[in-house]
Structures are given as C-alpha cells and as structure tokens.
Design a protein around this motif. Structure first.
Motif, short mmCIF file in Angstrom:
data_model
loop_
_atom_site.label_atom_id
_atom_site.label_comp_id
_atom_site.label_asym_id
_atom_site.label_seq_id
_atom_site.Cartn_x
_atom_site.Cartn_y
_atom_site.Cartn_z
N ARG A 206 -32.22 -35.95 17.66
CA ARG A 206 -31.48 -35.21 16.91
C ARG A 206 -32.58 -33.58 17.86
NH1 ARG A 206 -26.45 -33.40 15.47
NH2 ARG A 206 -27.41 -32.11 13.29
N LEU A 207 -33.49 -33.97 17.18
CA LEU A 207 -34.35 -32.20 17.58
C LEU A 207 -34.02 -32.05 18.87
CD1 LEU A 207 -38.18 -33.02 16.02
CD2 LEU A 207 -35.96 -31.84 15.17
N SER A 208 -33.85 -32.88 19.39
CA SER A 208 -33.48 -32.18 21.56
C SER A 208 -31.68 -32.53 21.45
CB SER A 208 -33.79 -33.78 22.24
OG SER A 208 -35.17 -33.95 22.23
N GLN A 209 -31.03 -32.32 20.58
CA GLN A 209 -29.78 -32.37 20.23
C GLN A 209 -29.67 -31.34 19.98
OE1 GLN A 209 -27.46 -34.76 18.21
NE2 GLN A 209 -25.45 -34.08 18.76
N VAL A 210 -30.04 -30.68 18.88
CA VAL A 210 -29.98 -29.49 18.26
C VAL A 210 -30.71 -28.58 18.82
CG1 VAL A 210 -30.50 -27.64 16.10
CG2 VAL A 210 -29.79 -30.66 15.90
N ALA A 211 -31.95 -28.54 19.31
CA ALA A 211 -32.08 -27.60 20.87
C ALA A 211 -32.12 -27.28 22.12
CB ALA A 211 -33.97 -28.60 21.23
N HIS A 212 -31.47 -27.94 22.33
CA HIS A 212 -29.64 -28.20 23.16
C HIS A 212 -28.85 -27.40 23.14
CE1 HIS A 212 -31.49 -31.96 25.69
NE2 HIS A 212 -32.67 -30.78 25.78
N SER A 213 -28.34 -27.44 21.91
CA SER A 213 -27.59 -26.36 22.02
C SER A 213 -27.71 -25.04 20.84
CB SER A 213 -26.53 -27.17 19.94
OG SER A 213 -27.51 -27.10 19.03
N LEU A 214 -28.84 -24.93 20.78
CA LEU A 214 -29.75 -23.68 20.87
C LEU A 214 -30.39 -23.13 22.29
CD1 LEU A 214 -31.62 -23.99 18.14
CD2 LEU A 214 -29.51 -23.28 17.55
N ALA A 215 -29.81 -23.68 22.59
CA ALA A 215 -30.42 -22.75 24.54
C ALA A 215 -29.81 -21.71 24.81
CB ALA A 215 -30.93 -24.00 25.03
N ASP A 216 -30.23 -20.95 25.80
CA ASP A 216 -29.72 -20.30 27.14
C ASP A 216 -29.59 -20.95 28.19
OD1 ASP A 216 -28.46 -17.96 24.81
OD2 ASP A 216 -30.45 -17.04 24.88
N THR A 217 -30.55 -21.09 28.11
CA THR A 217 -30.51 -22.38 29.81
C THR A 217 -31.78 -23.75 29.50
OG1 THR A 217 -31.51 -19.90 30.37
CG2 THR A 217 -32.53 -21.85 31.58
N LEU A 218 -31.15 -24.51 30.19
CA LEU A 218 -31.75 -26.09 30.15
C LEU A 218 -32.50 -26.09 31.61
CD1 LEU A 218 -29.41 -28.08 28.33
CD2 LEU A 218 -30.99 -26.41 27.62
N ILE A 219 -33.87 -26.57 31.33
CA ILE A 219 -34.06 -27.23 32.85
C ILE A 219 -35.53 -28.43 32.70
CG2 ILE A 219 -36.79 -26.19 34.09
CD1 ILE A 219 -36.72 -23.34 32.81
N THR A 220 -34.59 -29.10 33.11
CA THR A 220 -34.98 -30.86 33.15
C THR A 220 -35.61 -30.70 34.33
OG1 THR A 220 -32.93 -31.14 31.90
CG2 THR A 220 -33.71 -32.80 32.81
N PRO A 221 -36.59 -31.17 34.65
CA PRO A 221 -37.44 -31.48 35.86
C PRO A 221 -37.32 -33.36 35.61
CG PRO A 221 -39.15 -31.29 33.72
CD PRO A 221 -37.69 -30.71 33.89
N VAL A 222 -37.00 -33.01 36.97
CA VAL A 222 -36.58 -35.17 37.06
C VAL A 222 -37.70 -35.51 38.88
CG1 VAL A 222 -34.34 -34.87 37.16
CG2 VAL A 222 -34.86 -34.33 39.42
N SER A 223 -38.14 -36.54 38.56
CA SER A 223 -39.40 -36.85 39.53
C SER A 223 -38.71 -36.86 40.78
CB SER A 223 -40.33 -38.14 38.82
OG SER A 223 -40.74 -38.02 38.22
N ALA A 224 -38.82 -36.65 41.49
CA ALA A 224 -38.49 -37.00 43.40
C ALA A 224 -38.63 -38.31 44.16
CB ALA A 224 -39.26 -35.83 44.39
N PRO A 225 -38.01 -38.54 44.56
CA PRO A 225 -37.67 -39.96 45.43
C PRO A 225 -39.73 -39.95 46.41
CG PRO A 225 -35.55 -39.44 45.88
CD PRO A 225 -36.64 -38.22 44.58
N LYS A 226 -39.68 -40.90 46.51
CA LYS A 226 -41.55 -41.15 46.91
C LYS A 226 -40.97 -40.53 48.41
CE LYS A 226 -43.71 -45.09 44.54
NZ LYS A 226 -43.86 -46.01 44.62
N THR A 227 -40.09 -41.02 49.21
CA THR A 227 -39.54 -40.83 50.34
C THR A 227 -39.79 -39.40 50.61
OG1 THR A 227 -37.21 -39.91 50.08
CG2 THR A 227 -38.24 -42.24 51.10
N ALA A 228 -38.86 -38.34 49.58
CA ALA A 228 -39.43 -36.92 49.26
C ALA A 228 -41.10 -36.24 49.27
CB ALA A 228 -38.28 -36.54 48.01
N ARG A 229 -42.24 -37.13 48.49
CA ARG A 229 -43.18 -36.34 47.85
C ARG A 229 -44.29 -37.46 49.51
NH1 ARG A 229 -43.71 -40.44 43.29
NH2 ARG A 229 -41.65 -40.38 43.08
N SER A 230 -43.84 -37.34 50.69
CA SER A 230 -44.08 -37.58 51.95
C SER A 230 -45.42 -36.06 52.32
CB SER A 230 -43.67 -38.53 52.98
OG SER A 230 -42.99 -36.99 53.44
N SER A 231 -44.86 -35.02 51.86
CA SER A 231 -46.28 -33.75 52.66
C SER A 231 -46.59 -33.25 51.56
CB SER A 231 -44.80 -32.86 53.62
OG SER A 231 -44.07 -32.09 52.44
N ALA A 232 -47.97 -32.74 52.06
CA ALA A 232 -48.75 -32.41 50.27
C ALA A 232 -48.35 -30.66 50.22
CB ALA A 232 -50.01 -32.91 50.33
#
Length: 159
Positions: free
Chosen positions: A107-133
């Motif tokens: 419920r807290l997330s739902q309210v926060a999302h409704s108040l937000a001007d901008t949402l940032i959602t980090p996602v984990s990259a697939p292992k193939t995209a993480r090959s270069s350091a």
C-alpha cells in the motif's frame, strides 16, 4: 524483485547524494519498513562521517511517523496517513523528495507511486549483458575521477 538485488536502495542513495552535491535540498523516505536498506545506508554513512571527521553529501532522511489508530478518520488507511504526513513535512522545505520503495507491491508503494513526478525502476541486466567490466575511470559531473577517489569528500572543520 521481491528478494531485492536490483539496486533500488543503492540507486536511491546515489541519486539523492548527487542531487545534494548539485546544491539541491533533498529529503528521503524508506518505505521498506522491514529491511530499511536506504535508512540503514544513510545511518551508516552518518556514523562513518562522524567517526572519520568527514562532511559528505547526504539527503535529509526521515523515518515514517508513527500514527495512532485512534487519530485516523473513519475509513482512513494508516499507511496513507503515515506517508502523506511524512511527505507533507518535507514538501515545503525540500527541492526533491526521494522515496525508496520495497521490491514488492505494498500500500505504501502504491501511494508513493501516485504521488511521484518521476519513477525510476532499476532492473537486473541479463548475465550476457554483464560480461564486460566497467572501466576504472568514471565520469562525475564531467570530470574524470579515478576509482577509489571519493568526489566531494572533505574533512569536517567543525566539531
């Protein structure tokens, strides 16, 4: 990501710190009431700064206020009141309010999302995209900075 690990709290800390370093007044709330990753991160940073005599940029972190059920209007949701009270307290004095949400639907997330001007959602990259350091040199506000150097880190001159 229910279990965590996609970098939500770390991203929140970096964004809030960058905004403070840019001269903005930043408030921060952590809605993951169980883990409090952002809250603990900021508390640990403050303790480190105090122990080392450092003055590092960080947001003004606030816990959600405790609200007595008896203070709620009929039909009012406790979590709605807690987050709205916290946001209202920061609203007039901060340029940005950064809200770190848990990795699950609450419920807290739902309210926060409704108040937000901008949402940032980090996602984990697939292992193939993480090959270069990443390179050892990163950009910070257009200036090259070597790994291990802490931009904006300065010794505290006050007591």
């Amino acid at each position: 990501n229910e279990k965590g690990g996609s970098g939500k709290s770390t991203t929140s800390m970096h964004i809030s710190t960058a905004l403070v370093r840019m001269g903005h007044r930043v408030g921060a709330l952590d809605l993951d009431l169980r883990q409090r990753s952002l809250g603990r991160y900021i508390e640990n940073r403050k303790a480190f700064c105090n122990a080392q005599g450092l003055d590092l940029a960080m947001p003004d972190y606030r816990d959600l206020p405790e609200i007595e059920r008896g203070d709620l209007a009929e039909g009012e949701n406790l979590f709605d009141r807690r987050i709205s009270t916290a946001v209202a307290a920061l609203d007039g004095e901060k340029d940005f309010i950064l809200i770190d949400c848990p990795g699950s639907h609450t419920r807290l997330s739902q309210v926060a999302h409704s108040l937000a001007d901008t949402l940032i959602t980090p996602v984990s990259a697939p292992k193939t995209a993480r090959s270069s350091a990443p390179p050892s040199i990163v950009k910070w506000y257009g200036r090259p900075v070597r790994s291990g150097h802490r931009p904006g880190c300065r010794r505290s001159t006050g007591s």
